[in-house]
Design an enzyme around this catalytic site. Structure first.
Site, PDB file in Angstrom:
ATOM      1  N   GLU A 247       0.887  -1.233   0.111  1.00 57.04           N
ATOM      2  CA  GLU A 247      -0.034  -0.019  -0.196  1.00 57.04           C
ATOM      3  C   GLU A 247       0.763   1.172   0.098  1.00 57.04           C
ATOM      4  O   GLU A 247       1.669   1.409   0.810  1.00 57.04           O
ATOM      5  CB  GLU A 247      -0.903  -0.046   1.260  1.00 57.04           C
ATOM      6  CG  GLU A 247      -1.815   1.256   1.331  1.00 57.04           C
ATOM      7  CD  GLU A 247      -2.655   1.298   2.598  1.00 57.04           C
ATOM      8  OE1 GLU A 247      -2.730   0.290   3.185  1.00 57.04           O
ATOM      9  OE2 GLU A 247      -3.454   2.378   2.456  1.00 57.04           O
TER      10      GLU A 247
ATOM     11  N   ARG B 103       4.879 -12.457   9.554  1.00 51.02           N
ATOM     12  CA  ARG B 103       5.578 -11.336   9.636  1.00 51.02           C
ATOM     13  C   ARG B 103       7.117 -11.592  10.113  1.00 51.02           C
ATOM     14  O   ARG B 103       7.243 -12.162  11.044  1.00 51.02           O
ATOM     15  CB  ARG B 103       5.087 -10.274  10.385  1.00 51.02           C
ATOM     16  CG  ARG B 103       3.368  -9.773   9.922  1.00 51.02           C
ATOM     17  CD  ARG B 103       3.004  -8.479  10.892  1.00 51.02           C
ATOM     18  NE  ARG B 103       3.229  -7.327  10.275  1.00 51.02           N
ATOM     19  CZ  ARG B 103       2.416  -6.853   9.219  1.00 51.02           C
ATOM     20  NH1 ARG B 103       1.532  -7.563   8.885  1.00 51.02           N
ATOM     21  NH2 ARG B 103       2.955  -5.524   9.063  1.00 51.02           N
TER      22      ARG B 103
ATOM     23  N   LYS C 212       4.141   0.971   9.484  1.00 49.94           N
ATOM     24  CA  LYS C 212       4.597   2.169   8.693  1.00 49.94           C
ATOM     25  C   LYS C 212       3.796   3.266   9.509  1.00 49.94           C
ATOM     26  O   LYS C 212       4.164   4.259   9.514  1.00 49.94           O
ATOM     27  CB  LYS C 212       3.595   2.068   7.349  1.00 49.94           C
ATOM     28  CG  LYS C 212       4.623   1.650   6.339  1.00 49.94           C
ATOM     29  CD  LYS C 212       4.163   1.196   5.000  1.00 49.94           C
ATOM     30  CE  LYS C 212       2.869   0.026   4.818  1.00 49.94           C
ATOM     31  NZ  LYS C 212       2.485  -0.109   3.518  1.00 49.94           N
TER      32      LYS C 212
HETATM   33  P1  ATP Z   1       2.812  -2.122   8.050  1.00 47.61           P
HETATM   34  O1  ATP Z   1       2.227  -2.718   9.164  1.00 47.61           O
HETATM   35  O2  ATP Z   1       4.078  -1.911   8.285  1.00 47.61           O
HETATM   36  O3  ATP Z   1       2.108  -0.873   7.829  1.00 47.61           O
HETATM   37  P2  ATP Z   1       1.408  -3.263   5.882  1.00 47.61           P
HETATM   38  O4  ATP Z   1       1.003  -4.840   5.872  1.00 47.61           O
HETATM   39  O5  ATP Z   1       0.413  -2.478   6.178  1.00 47.61           O
HETATM   40  O6  ATP Z   1       2.665  -3.062   6.884  1.00 47.61           O
HETATM   41  P3  ATP Z   1       1.709  -3.337   3.054  1.00 47.61           P
HETATM   42  O7  ATP Z   1       2.174  -2.140   2.263  1.00 47.61           O
HETATM   43  O8  ATP Z   1       0.279  -3.808   3.221  1.00 47.61           O
HETATM   44  O9  ATP Z   1       2.091  -3.020   4.477  1.00 47.61           O
HETATM   45  O10 ATP Z   1       2.403  -4.678   2.885  1.00 47.61           O
HETATM   46  C1  ATP Z   1       2.651  -5.177   1.448  1.00 47.61           C
HETATM   47  C2  ATP Z   1       3.173  -6.395   1.752  1.00 47.61           C
HETATM   48  O11 ATP Z   1       4.388  -6.608   2.705  1.00 47.61           O
HETATM   49  C3  ATP Z   1       2.041  -7.186   2.213  1.00 47.61           C
HETATM   50  O12 ATP Z   1       1.707  -8.282   1.610  1.00 47.61           O
HETATM   51  C4  ATP Z   1       2.601  -7.573   3.507  1.00 47.61           C
HETATM   52  O13 ATP Z   1       1.813  -8.787   4.086  1.00 47.61           O
HETATM   53  C5  ATP Z   1       3.857  -7.863   3.662  1.00 47.61           C
HETATM   54  N1  ATP Z   1       4.228  -7.306   5.014  1.00 47.61           N
HETATM   55  C6  ATP Z   1       4.420  -6.175   5.623  1.00 47.61           C
HETATM   56  N2  ATP Z   1       4.971  -6.163   6.657  1.00 47.61           N
HETATM   57  C7  ATP Z   1       5.708  -7.106   6.602  1.00 47.61           C
HETATM   58  C8  ATP Z   1       6.629  -7.931   7.713  1.00 47.61           C
HETATM   59  N3  ATP Z   1       6.824  -7.206   8.683  1.00 47.61           N
HETATM   60  N4  ATP Z   1       6.987  -9.162   7.413  1.00 47.61           N
HETATM   61  C9  ATP Z   1       6.771  -9.757   6.169  1.00 47.61           C
HETATM   62  N5  ATP Z   1       5.930  -9.213   5.311  1.00 47.61           N
HETATM   63  C10 ATP Z   1       5.349  -8.179   5.519  1.00 47.61           C
HETATM   64 MG    MG Z   2      -1.406  -3.487   4.660  1.00 49.93          MG
END
Ligand code: ATP
Ligand code: MG
Length: 678
Positions: A35, A262, A272
């Protein structure tokens, strides 16, 4: 597949099973779906390396899909940064996709669902809707609008889309099952009204799809075969499948969602939202502050793509949540830079050293080895003269028996130059040392081949010639948080654990002139101090270097002490210099070992053992991979390993293999030392 089953992670097992059951390999397709509401961090790197790694392994396309369904938080700046970071990591996406490109298709499918009485427009407040959700053990309550006529829902949805209603007044909900044991199935919201400018679709839309509705359908549009996401989406899988069921054409590929844990890292936060808070509150200088766990921060700090990919490999893909220690990340960059960084000299805390028997006004050019780990890396020139800077910590008037640096009456070698002997000091009235005076032995120039030049002394110091030195600012970083899991405390916010001393700026460090031509891509080892890289804040008149990581893990020891407020002190000052240089010294002595015999050999082996007291296993292990022809280094490593085993280091496979290889070596000393350990 030629690889053995053991080396596969569980996601690869799933894919292998699908292939074995007849799924055609050419239909494999993956995606990484960020995102664009912030910069990528080291957690995302896990997902990037997993998805793009699968793409490489199975020669399958991997899409970069921006999950841009929430215009209030998303920006073009983030899209650009995400693309830059993935490319920098060395991955290439097949297609650049956007969930927003599918808004029309998603809308049309939503209309289809309404027509089939599988979705309806609700006009309750979000509080009312939430209060009807029930609990996992008690069923929810139907919305009074759940059974409104299809025509009415169609009309309202159209008017939602046309912008006739304010935000929050209407939502579109899937009509599934208010009594489902899975809360996500209790008539989830598909669309809400948001009156915000979207970074790509502008003001075309004022209804935006929810993640669950958009994600699986986007996977389907792109014909992604395996949609890999993190564990928190496990409970969403049923809904992912339900949505697909409504629109799926059996002639096309049906994506499947699978979940992995994760990646969490100790001593930092990874969401983020929290990283944005650090930026907005000016706790860090920006998303790319070298203390941030972001890809851009790590890049600026001096991390390499190789080190981050290696880290992802070693940390692995897990089924259950866990925390990876940040020291593993540091281990990976240290290992990479040890192989690639150019060795240079810089003095961070200078004191003047005058060589009283070196002719005034004279200077000479010496050769400094660029990288002892890399046979063809060559040398570069360093000017030497009568007045030098050395580190203040490298001198003590009376050092005592265990001080291997310069003291009065004792000899040390100046790196790649001469052996000097401390003679006297000049102090100010307060007793601070202003100058150290020494004499040098002109016969001892490194590499001159004279007998005197082969003479062994206990310590080697780095230095810079004062007349030739260039000034630089040096920024040293420590962990941003003092707590291992800053966001895991119920009664305290993560900001309460900020390390007040995570940045230490040295305004006037002195570097050898070679560094005047440093570029942002260069990686350096400042001899005995650590790894450094140029910061983009540098300009024509000013050099700024970031410390990437020290030569050894200074936290490993620190953490065994009871945590006190003193922990906040910058590590650099808390740690004696000897620890940083120990491994380096072992390598240096090792290289010359095969030229020595008798008493000299004995002495050299003993100093290796002494230095080994300061070395951690993690630090030593990379040396197991030393090329077979570098026998001296391998002997030194074996000696150091002996010390660690004595101190209680358990024998793992890497150790056993290394000992076995030593026992089979041509060199007698190496064989003998290996025998002792087996
Ligand atoms: P955050 O919680 O840091 O905002 P998010 O999941 O909202 O992370 P996205 O931009 O939606 O961030 O993530 C893009 C991809 O990266 C998704 O498939 C998500 O599952 C993966 N991802 C995000 N954070 C992690 C992590 N800590 N470990 C592994 N994969 C991750
Ligand atoms: Mg997300």
């Amino acid at each position: 597949m030629k690889e053995s089953a053991e080396s596969l992670n569980f996601i690869e097992h799933i894919i292998e099973e699908d292939l074995a059951n007849g799924f055609p390999q050419e239909k494999l397709r993956f995606r990484f779906p960020p995102e664009p509401n912030g910069y990528l961090h080291i957690g995302h790197a896990a997902s990037i390396c997993l998805n793009f790694g699968l793409g490489e392994k199975y020669q399958a396309p991997v899409n970069l899909r921006f999950d841009d369904t929430n215009p209030s938080k998303e920006e073009q700046e983030y899209v650009d940064a995400i693309k830059r970071d993935i490319a920098w990591l060395g991955f290439r996406w097949a297609n650049e996709c956007y969930a927003s490109d599918y808004f029309q298709q998603l809308h049309d499918w939503a209309v289809k669902l309404i027509k089939e009485d599988k979705a309806y427009v609700d006009q309750q407040t979000s509080e009312q809707i939430a209060s009807q959700k029930g609990t996992p053990t008690t069923p929810g309550v139907d919305s009074p609008y759940r059974n409104r006529p299809v025509e009415e829902s169609l009309d309202l949805f159209q008017r939602m889309k046309n912008g006739e209603f304010p935000a929050g007044s209407y939502v579109l909900r899937a009509k599934i099952d208010m009594a489902s044991p899975n809360m996500h199935m209790r008539d989830p919201i598909m669309y809400r009204i948001i009156n915000a400018h979207h970074h790509r679709t502008g003001n075309d839309w004022c209804i935006y799809p929810m993640y669950d509705w958009a994600h699986g359908e986007s996977d389907y549009v792109e014909q992604v075969s395996h949609s890999l996401c993190t564990l928190e989406f496990k409970a969403h899988r049923e809904l992912y499948d339900w949505y697909l069921d409504q629109i799926y054409d059996s002639n096309l590929l049906r994506p499947k969602q699978r979940e992995f844990a994760r990646r969490n890292l100790s001593y930092t936060v990874m969401s983020k939202r929290k990283l944005l808070e650090l930026v907005q509150k000016n706790i860090v200088s920006g998303w790319d502050d070298p203390r941030m766990p972001t890809i851009s921060g790590l890049r600026r700090r001096g991390y390499t793509p190789t080190s981050i990919r290696k880290f992802s490999d070693l940390a692995g893909i897990a089924k259950r949540d866990n925390v990876t220690d940040v020291s593993l990340l540091e281990f990976c960059i240290r290992e990479d830079l040890n192989k690639t960084a150019t060795r240079v000299m810089a003095v961070l805390n200078p004191v003047k050293l005058v060589i009283s028997n070196y002719p005034e006004g004279q200077s000479e050019i010496l050769q400094l080895e660029n990288n002892p780990e890399e046979a063809n890396s060559g040398t570069h020139e360093v000017p030497f003269s009568r007045e030098l800077y050395i580190e203040r910590e490298d001198f003590k008037e009376d050092g005592g028996k265990n001080f291997f640096r310069l003291s009065l009456g004792n000899e040390v070698r100046l790196k790649s130059a001469y052996i000097i002997k401390g003679e006297s000091v000049i102090k100010d009235d307060a007793g601070n040392i202003l100058e150290i005076h020494c004499t040098y032995d002109p016969e001892t120039r490194s590499g001159s081949g004279t007998e005197a030049s082969e003479r062994k002394v206990k310590g080697t110091l780095h230095w810079v010639s004062i007349a030739h030195a260039i000034k630089a600012e040096v920024r040293e970083y420590d962990r941003l948080f003092l707590d291992e899991a800053p966001d895991a405390h119920e009664e305290k916010g993560f900001l309460e654990f900020i390390n007040p001393n995570s940045l230490n700026v040295i305004k006037e460090a002195y570097c050898e002139p070679f560094l005047a031509n440093a570029t942002l891509d260069d990686k350096f080892q400042f001899q005995r101090l650590g790894y450094f890289t140029l910061d983009p804040d540098s300009n024509d008149g000013k050099l700024v270097f970031n410390k990437t990581v020290g030569l050894k893990d200074t936290w490993a020891k620190q953490n065994t002490q009871a945590p006190t407020q003193n922990q906040a002190k910058p590590q650099v000052q808390a740690q004696p210099q000897t620890q940083k240089k120990a491994l380096n010294e072992i390598q240096q002595i090792g290289k010359k070992l095969t030229n020595l015999s008798g008493e000299k050999l004995e002495t050299a082996m003993n100093s290796i053992r002494e230095f080994a007291e300061e070395v951690t296993y993690e630090e030593l292990e990379p040396l197991f991979g030393t090329a077979a022809k570098k026998t001296g280094t391998r002997i030194a490593t074996m000696l150091a390993l002996g010390v660690l085993l004595n101190k209680g280091q358990a024998k793992n496979q890497a150790i056993l293999d290394f000992i076995e290889s030593g026992k089979a070596d041509e060199n007698e000393i190496l064989r003998a030392e290996s025998e002792k350990l087996s």
